[in-house]
Design an enzyme around this catalytic site. Structure first.
Site, short mmCIF file in Angstrom:
data_model
loop_
_atom_site.label_atom_id
_atom_site.label_comp_id
_atom_site.label_asym_id
_atom_site.label_seq_id
_atom_site.Cartn_x
_atom_site.Cartn_y
_atom_site.Cartn_z
N GLU A 1 -4.79 4.77 7.87
CA GLU A 1 -3.51 3.67 7.54
C GLU A 1 -4.38 2.69 6.41
OE1 GLU A 1 0.07 4.40 10.87
OE2 GLU A 1 -1.22 2.74 10.89
N CYS A 2 -3.77 2.16 5.52
CA CYS A 2 -4.13 1.14 4.65
C CYS A 2 -5.54 0.85 4.67
CB CYS A 2 -3.11 -0.08 5.24
SG CYS A 2 -3.00 -1.41 4.28
N GLY A 3 -5.91 -0.23 5.63
CA GLY A 3 -7.61 -0.41 5.70
C GLY A 3 -8.55 0.69 6.08
N SER B 1 -2.54 7.06 3.75
CA SER B 1 -1.74 6.20 2.86
C SER B 1 -1.86 4.96 3.14
CB SER B 1 -0.25 6.56 3.16
OG SER B 1 0.28 6.05 4.24
#
Length: 430
Positions: free
Chosen positions: A322-324, A413
């Site tokens: 996720e993200c980072g 994502s």
């Protein structure tokens, strides 16, 4: 049969706007009441990851998020009911101003029947303080109001003036003396993380002391919480071992997500992509969000960890990011000064940190197992030739969707998803 009831003093701490000192005051209240021997449970309105770290440090307990849209009202009620069973005080920190947003602090307080306490920066104010408090208390009919908390009070005389100006229906719950030393430092995504503030204990101890400089710090009235019965998630991860990244670069984790994975039978093992040279012996890997852009060279130079993640993926073992964590799996990542570093390279593409926010808001994601909800909050811009498997739907009409990518056993994502919304879908990542 009537539902079992639990009663516990509780309030939602909001403000007229951001920057009034909600987090500092909430943490100070938690710290103060903990010093008095009370068991304090704290929640944070909305999908925030950073404020809960400060609040958890202050109360000595994990801090959970509350959001009507991302979590659902029944789940929010269940969280408060559980907390009321082992707490002497429940504090909920609001988000932005009291009535701001599509799912505001006022909406949450009213839905959960928790009274609001308004933190108001009283610096340079006298009787107008009471006018602001009165407006917040009476703007929306049916919103229970516990009282006002004055922040940055200059003197005992100032506190007395504020108290006398308030109507009887709006008591002064606390008056916090002005002291710039208790402010919490911040960066682009919000406050610094708790572990980065070396003197956090000193700051909170001082803030708790300042709460009682001029007036007694009052406990809110008890609130009654009804039992909300929900079914436990299925044991879809029984016997599975999940390696979860957790360090200064990857720390944006919902405690509720970890609880959900464990409730489904998973054994969690934590590791650090910054410091460790190998993955734990695990069936799957979870790379949450965080600040990889602040640790580019350390992440880039830890080639053993990058090789371990690559070997994990080549063995067709599940890897969810996720993200980072998603940025870490790209070919490269660059900070906003343009310094670029090689990342793991499991996903083709590059990301560059921007000086302005790129996407923010709540999102719904539809996959084979149904819908799951979460949020997006990032300053990086992605460049990739990889086509997304699907794209999320933003809650706001002016928001833009986030691509959800799959490559073999890897799924990733920008979205921070809330696993308890759909445990079966969350289990499929692992």
């Amino acid at each position: 049969m009537t539902a079992e009831l639990r009663s516990c003093p509780a309030m939602l701490i909001s403000a007229p706007a951001s920057g009034q000192g909600k987090t500092t005051v909430t943490a100070a209240l938690a710290y103060y009441h903990r010093q008095q021997g009370r068991r304090v449970r704290v929640f944070k309105t909305g999908p925030d990851f950073i404020d809960p770290q400060i609040l958890a440090f202050a109360c000595g307990q994990p801090v959970y998020q509350l959001d009507l849209w991302m979590m659902g009202e029944a789940h929010c009620r269940e969280m408060l009911y559980r907390a009321a069973g082992d707490a002497d005080l429940i504090l909920i920190e609001g988000v932005m101003g009291l009535f701001d947003g599509d799912s505001s602090s006022a909406d949450l307080a009213q839905a959960l029947a928790v009274p609001v306490a308004a933190v108001i920066d009283a610096q340079g104010m006298a009787q107008t303080f009471a006018a602001v408090a009165y407006g917040l208390a009476n703007y929306r009919p049916g919103l229970a109001f516990a009282g006002a908390i004055a922040n940055k009070v200059g003197s005992a005389g100032h506190a007395k003036m504020l108290q006398e100006a308030l109507p009887d229906a709006t008591p002064l719950l606390a008056a916090m003396a002005r002291d710039e030393a208790v402010g919490l430092p911040s960066r682009h995504l919000g406050l610094l993380q708790a572990e980065e503030i070396g003197d956090l204990n000193v700051r909170l101890a001082r803030a708790a002391e300042l709460l009682n400089s001029f007036t007694p710090c009052l406990l809110p009235e008890p609130v009654t919480f009804a039992d909300v019965s929900t079914n436990p998630p299925p044991r879809l991860l029984q016997g599975k071992r999940i390696a979860v990244a957790r360090d200064a670069a990857f720390s944006f984790l919902y405690q509720a997500n970890l609880d959900c994975l464990q409730a489904m039978g998973a054994e969690l093992m934590f590791f650090s992509p910054l410091a460790d040279s190998a993955l734990p012996e695990a069936d799957s890997v979870y790379l949450p969000g965080g600040y990889p852009e602040l640790h580019l060279q350390v992440l880039a130079s830890n080639t053993q960890m990058k090789q371990a993640l690559t070997a994990h993926h080549q063995a067709s073992k599940p890897l969810y990011a996720e993200c980072g964590g998603f940025l870490y799996l790209l070919d490269s990542l660059a900070d906003k000064e343009g310094h670029q570093a090689a990342m793991v390279g499991l996903l083709p593409g590059n990301a560059v940190m921007q000086s302005r926010l790129v996407n923010l808001g709540m999102h719904s994601l539809q996959l084979e197992q149904g819908e799951i909800r979460g949020h997006s909050f990032h300053f990086s811009k992605l460049e990739t030739a990889l086509e997304p498997f699907t794209v999320s739907s933003p809650q706001r009409s002016f928001g833009h969707g986030e691509g959800f990518f799959r490559k073999g056993s890897l799924q990733a994502s920008y979205l921070h998803l809330y696993f308890p919304y759909n445990p079966q879908l969350a289990a499929s990542f692992f």
